[in-house]
Write a protein that holds these residues in place. Structure first.
Motif, PDB file in Angstrom:
ATOM      1  N   VAL A  37       0.848  -1.194   0.000  1.00 16.05           N
ATOM      2  CA  VAL A  37       0.000   0.000   0.000  1.00 16.05           C
ATOM      3  C   VAL A  37       0.881   1.239   0.000  1.00 16.05           C
ATOM      4  O   VAL A  37       1.851   1.327   0.765  1.00 16.05           O
ATOM      5  CB  VAL A  37      -0.935   0.031   1.227  1.00 16.05           C
ATOM      6  N   GLY A  39       0.434   4.987   0.886  1.00 15.41           N
ATOM      7  CA  GLY A  39      -0.478   5.931   1.508  1.00 15.41           C
ATOM      8  C   GLY A  39       0.003   7.359   1.359  1.00 15.41           C
ATOM      9  O   GLY A  39       1.075   7.623   0.818  1.00 15.41           O
ATOM     10  N   LYS A 255      -4.295  -4.546   9.465  1.00 11.53           N
ATOM     11  CA  LYS A 255      -4.924  -3.327   9.979  1.00 11.53           C
ATOM     12  C   LYS A 255      -4.052  -2.108   9.681  1.00 11.53           C
ATOM     13  O   LYS A 255      -4.556  -1.033   9.363  1.00 11.53           O
ATOM     14  CB  LYS A 255      -5.170  -3.458  11.477  1.00 11.53           C
ATOM     15  N   ASP A 258      -4.525  -1.258   6.040  1.00 13.51           N
ATOM     16  CA  ASP A 258      -5.858  -0.676   5.858  1.00 13.51           C
ATOM     17  C   ASP A 258      -5.849   0.793   6.276  1.00 13.51           C
ATOM     18  O   ASP A 258      -6.432   1.654   5.602  1.00 13.51           O
ATOM     19  CB  ASP A 258      -6.901  -1.426   6.688  1.00 13.51           C
ATOM     20  N   THR A 259      -5.186   1.087   7.381  1.00 16.43           N
ATOM     21  CA  THR A 259      -5.115   2.460   7.887  1.00 16.43           C
ATOM     22  C   THR A 259      -4.331   3.355   6.940  1.00 16.43           C
ATOM     23  O   THR A 259      -4.736   4.488   6.658  1.00 16.43           O
ATOM     24  CB  THR A 259      -4.463   2.481   9.287  1.00 16.43           C
ATOM     25  N   ALA A 261      -3.970   2.901   3.741  1.00  8.50           N
ATOM     26  CA  ALA A 261      -4.763   3.051   2.519  1.00  8.50           C
ATOM     27  C   ALA A 261      -5.857   4.098   2.677  1.00  8.50           C
ATOM     28  O   ALA A 261      -6.315   4.683   1.689  1.00  8.50           O
ATOM     29  CB  ALA A 261      -5.386   1.716   2.132  1.00  8.50           C
ATOM     30  N   GLU A 262      -6.238   4.354   3.931  1.00  8.63           N
ATOM     31  CA  GLU A 262      -7.255   5.357   4.203  1.00  8.63           C
ATOM     32  C   GLU A 262      -6.653   6.706   4.585  1.00  8.63           C
ATOM     33  O   GLU A 262      -7.339   7.583   5.107  1.00  8.63           O
ATOM     34  CB  GLU A 262      -8.185   4.861   5.314  1.00  8.63           C
ATOM     35  N   GLY A 263      -5.355   6.866   4.312  1.00  8.43           N
ATOM     36  CA  GLY A 263      -4.702   8.154   4.564  1.00  8.43           C
ATOM     37  C   GLY A 263      -4.210   8.343   5.974  1.00  8.43           C
ATOM     38  O   GLY A 263      -3.932   9.472   6.394  1.00  8.43           O
ATOM     39  N   GLY A 264      -4.084   7.266   6.743  1.00  4.12           N
ATOM     40  CA  GLY A 264      -3.677   7.380   8.136  1.00  4.12           C
ATOM     41  C   GLY A 264      -2.229   7.801   8.313  1.00  4.12           C
ATOM     42  O   GLY A 264      -1.375   7.550   7.467  1.00  4.12           O
ATOM     43  N   HIS A 268      -2.556   7.423  13.906  1.00  4.60           N
ATOM     44  CA  HIS A 268      -3.614   6.433  13.718  1.00  4.60           C
ATOM     45  C   HIS A 268      -3.106   5.007  13.896  1.00  4.60           C
ATOM     46  O   HIS A 268      -3.910   4.075  13.971  1.00  4.60           O
ATOM     47  CB  HIS A 268      -4.223   6.578  12.316  1.00  4.60           C
TER      48      HIS A 268
END
Length: 288
Positions: A37, A39, A255, A258-259, A261-264, A268
């Protein structure tokens, strides 16, 4: 100028890659990338061994990131990241293309985690859940120099109400009350030798300026390198005078990705899918 946007080779990365390859030997050829990923703030990977690694996403190092055709040149393997071999990624870690280099460092970080699991930790100590910045001893007469706008440490330095300096490529990352302490990158060679404590962002691994900074630090300076990008094996850092390495360990790989990928950002991750780690040389009576 020691701190600049020119991507340079890194001996620290080269030596760490060799250490990992020698440690894992033929096992490395069975390791593949399960997921990758990229980000906004950090990029990461998971290996088929279950180990994960992370690195800063060098968006500011990619001037081409303004239109699709030129951006494609910055990360030409998008869509095929899990198809590439670990060895290719390790070669990328010494590339002069920032994004490829960052992904290579993320893979190196994941491999470093694997090396720790199989016992390649005999010459250093690692404490999980400890922030390296909390271990920096700041006496009243200590003059700290910060390479990179590391927010939590800037807050600590400002609260002391004592002189300090921060070298930063992008002044927009500094708050108004931090600008009086700003030192431009072309003054790095003048300010670093004055430091009693030198705290360096791990992203200097990506632009290859870390070694040059370490070379001009005084022998008695306490040197700390921190950040997710500094989550690789520490031997080459300690060889060059680093006293404390503060990186991350990934506790919940999926996890974490995933974080990202969501811009964390790091805030976070900690306490959810990653923990800070303090790494120091193993020696009797060592006091960070």
């Amino acid at each position: 100028m020691l701190l600049n946007k020119t991507i340079k080779p890194s001996k620290i990365l080269e030596e760490t890659i060799n250490y990992v390859k020698n440690g894992l030997n033929d096992i490395i050829y069975d390791i593949t990338i399960e997921r990758a990923v990229i980000g906004i703030f950090f990029s990461g990977v998971i290996l088929n061994t279950g180990h994960a690694g992370i690195s800063a996403t060098p968006i500011k190092e990619i001037p081409e990131a303004v239109c699709c055709p030129s951006s494609a040149r910055s990360m030409p393997n998008a869509g095929h990241l899990t198809e590439r071999s670990v060895d290719r990624y390790l070669k990328d870690a010494t590339s002069n293309i920032p994004m490829k280099k960052a992904m290579g460092i993320a893979v190196l970080s994941a491999l470093s985690s694997y090396c720790r699991e199989i016992g390649l930790t005999e010459d250093y100590d690692m404490k999980v859940g400890v922030d390296a910045l909390d271990c920096v001893d700041l006496k009243d007469d200590t003059y700290p120099v910060l390479i990179g706008a590391i927010g939590p440490f800037l807050k600590v330095l400002k609260s002391r109400k004592k002189p300090f300096s921060v070298v930063e490529l992008d002044t927009k990352t500094l708050k108004p009350d931090e600008l009086p302490f700003y030192v431009p990158p072309d003054k790095t060679g003048e300010i670093v030798p004055k430091a009693d404590v030198l705290v360096i962002t791990g992203t200097t691994l990506i632009n290859g300026t870390l070694e040059g900074i370490l070379e001009i630090a005084r022998p008695d300076t306490k040197v700390v390198v921190v950040g997710p990008t500094a989550s690789i094996l520490p031997h080459a850092f300690f060889k060059r005078g680093v006293d404390i390495l503060g990186g991350d360990i990934i506790t919940h790989p999926q996890k974490m990705l995933d974080t990202l990928a969501e811009g964390g950002s790091g805030y976070h991750l900690y306490g959810h899918s990653a923990e800070r780690v303090l790494v120091t040389p193993k020696s009797p009576g060592f006091n960070p």
